[in-house]
Design a protein around this motif. Structure first.
Motif, PDB file in Angstrom:
ATOM      1  N   CYS A  90      53.679  56.662  33.771  1.00 52.11           N
ATOM      2  CA  CYS A  90      53.436  55.792  34.918  1.00 52.11           C
ATOM      3  C   CYS A  90      54.784  55.475  35.540  1.00 52.11           C
ATOM      4  CB  CYS A  90      52.748  54.493  34.507  1.00 52.11           C
ATOM      5  SG  CYS A  90      52.721  53.315  35.881  1.00 52.11           S
ATOM      6  N   ASN A  92      54.819  53.785  38.583  1.00 50.31           N
ATOM      7  CA  ASN A  92      54.417  52.913  39.684  1.00 50.31           C
ATOM      8  C   ASN A  92      55.467  51.838  39.970  1.00 50.31           C
ATOM      9  OD1 ASN A  92      52.612  51.992  41.671  1.00 50.31           O
ATOM     10  ND2 ASN A  92      51.902  50.383  40.308  1.00 50.31           N
ATOM     11  N   ARG A 145      56.011  48.357  42.200  1.00 50.93           N
ATOM     12  CA  ARG A 145      55.391  47.306  43.009  1.00 50.93           C
ATOM     13  C   ARG A 145      56.483  46.445  43.613  1.00 50.93           C
ATOM     14  NH1 ARG A 145      51.438  46.536  38.718  1.00 50.93           N
ATOM     15  NH2 ARG A 145      49.487  47.397  39.481  1.00 50.93           N
ATOM     16  N   CYS A 194      55.494  46.054  36.752  1.00 50.48           N
ATOM     17  CA  CYS A 194      55.183  47.474  36.937  1.00 50.48           C
ATOM     18  C   CYS A 194      56.144  48.302  36.091  1.00 50.48           C
ATOM     19  CB  CYS A 194      55.277  47.876  38.405  1.00 50.48           C
ATOM     20  SG  CYS A 194      56.921  47.727  39.099  1.00 50.48           S
ATOM     21  N   CYS A 195      55.714  49.508  35.744  1.00 55.24           N
ATOM     22  CA  CYS A 195      56.502  50.347  34.833  1.00 55.24           C
ATOM     23  C   CYS A 195      57.859  50.723  35.399  1.00 55.24           C
ATOM     24  CB  CYS A 195      55.700  51.581  34.453  1.00 55.24           C
ATOM     25  SG  CYS A 195      54.239  51.168  33.472  1.00 55.24           S
ATOM     26  N   CYS A 238      49.813  54.027  38.767  1.00 57.15           N
ATOM     27  CA  CYS A 238      49.438  52.996  37.797  1.00 57.15           C
ATOM     28  C   CYS A 238      48.310  53.476  36.890  1.00 57.15           C
ATOM     29  CB  CYS A 238      49.016  51.721  38.536  1.00 57.15           C
ATOM     30  SG  CYS A 238      48.524  50.413  37.408  1.00 57.15           S
ATOM     31  N   LEU A 239      48.498  53.289  35.600  1.00 51.33           N
ATOM     32  CA  LEU A 239      47.494  53.695  34.602  1.00 51.33           C
ATOM     33  C   LEU A 239      46.724  52.484  34.080  1.00 51.33           C
ATOM     34  CD1 LEU A 239      49.717  56.313  32.726  1.00 51.33           C
ATOM     35  CD2 LEU A 239      47.824  56.816  34.275  1.00 51.33           C
ATOM     36  N   ASP A 240      46.968  51.346  34.726  1.00 46.17           N
ATOM     37  CA  ASP A 240      46.218  50.114  34.448  1.00 46.17           C
ATOM     38  C   ASP A 240      46.491  49.503  33.075  1.00 46.17           C
ATOM     39  OD1 ASP A 240      44.711  48.171  35.619  1.00 46.17           O
ATOM     40  OD2 ASP A 240      42.777  49.036  35.057  1.00 46.17           O
ATOM     41  N   ARG A 241      47.698  49.776  32.546  1.00 43.60           N
ATOM     42  CA  ARG A 241      48.116  49.099  31.310  1.00 43.60           C
ATOM     43  C   ARG A 241      49.483  48.452  31.561  1.00 43.60           C
ATOM     44  NH1 ARG A 241      46.265  52.374  25.941  1.00 43.60           N
ATOM     45  NH2 ARG A 241      46.570  50.288  25.121  1.00 43.60           N
ATOM     46  N   CYS A 242      49.617  47.895  32.741  1.00 48.72           N
ATOM     47  CA  CYS A 242      50.892  47.381  33.247  1.00 48.72           C
ATOM     48  C   CYS A 242      51.546  46.373  32.305  1.00 48.72           C
ATOM     49  CB  CYS A 242      50.699  46.737  34.610  1.00 48.72           C
ATOM     50  SG  CYS A 242      49.493  47.564  35.645  1.00 48.72           S
ATOM     51  N   VAL A 268      54.572  52.575  30.232  1.00 49.39           N
ATOM     52  CA  VAL A 268      53.654  53.362  29.425  1.00 49.39           C
ATOM     53  C   VAL A 268      53.697  54.842  29.807  1.00 49.39           C
ATOM     54  CG1 VAL A 268      52.064  51.436  29.052  1.00 49.39           C
ATOM     55  CG2 VAL A 268      51.657  52.997  30.959  1.00 49.39           C
TER      56      VAL A 268
HETATM   57  S1  FES Z   1      52.332  49.849  36.691  1.00 53.32           S
HETATM   58 FE1  FES Z   1      52.376  51.207  34.973  1.00 53.32          FE
HETATM   59  S2  FES Z   1      50.422  50.973  34.098  1.00 53.32           S
HETATM   60 FE2  FES Z   1      50.333  49.776  35.889  1.00 53.32          FE
END
Ligand code: FES
Length: 102
Positions: free
Chosen positions: A11, A13, A15, A21-22, A56-60, A65
């Motif tokens: 991830c 992502n 923000r 965010c990752c 985003c993999l939704d484990r922010c 991750v």
């Molecule tokens: S920003 Fe990486 S999992 Fe949501």
């Protein structure tokens, strides 16, 4: 045979809203590092390993991750040493790195 033996999704992502965010934890730089190491070690290419960016993999909250398929093993990491361990243990030896698993 699968086109790739293993697929590693980082991830990356970013923000700007202030929400975690990752990429705030160095995801893009460490993905680049992982990609280069996998290549240097001769692990990349068809029938081998592919390292890709993901949104985003939704484990922010557990980030940064990455996930390795087909094992569907999720990891978090902090630095290059963690990435090196995932590469040498998981990608080369097939052993799950329990201390980094989420
Ligand atoms: S920003 Fe990486 S999992 Fe949501």
């Amino acid at each position: 045979m699968n086109f790739y033996r293993q697929h590693v999704f980082f991830c990356c992502n970013q923000r700007d809203s202030g929400k975690t965010c990752c990429n705030d934890h160095g995801a893009s730089g460490l993905r680049e590092y992982a990609k280069n190491r996998v290549k240097e070690l001769g692990l990349s290419g068809k029938g081998k390993v592919r390292v890709n960016m993901a949104g985003c993999l939704d484990r922010c909250e557990q980030g940064p991750v990455l996930v390795v398929y087909p094992e569907e093993t999720w990891y978090t990491y902090i630095d290059r040493e963690d990435i090196d361990e995932i590469i040498s243990e998981h990608l080369q030896q097939g052993r799950i790195v329990e201390r980094l698993k989420i």
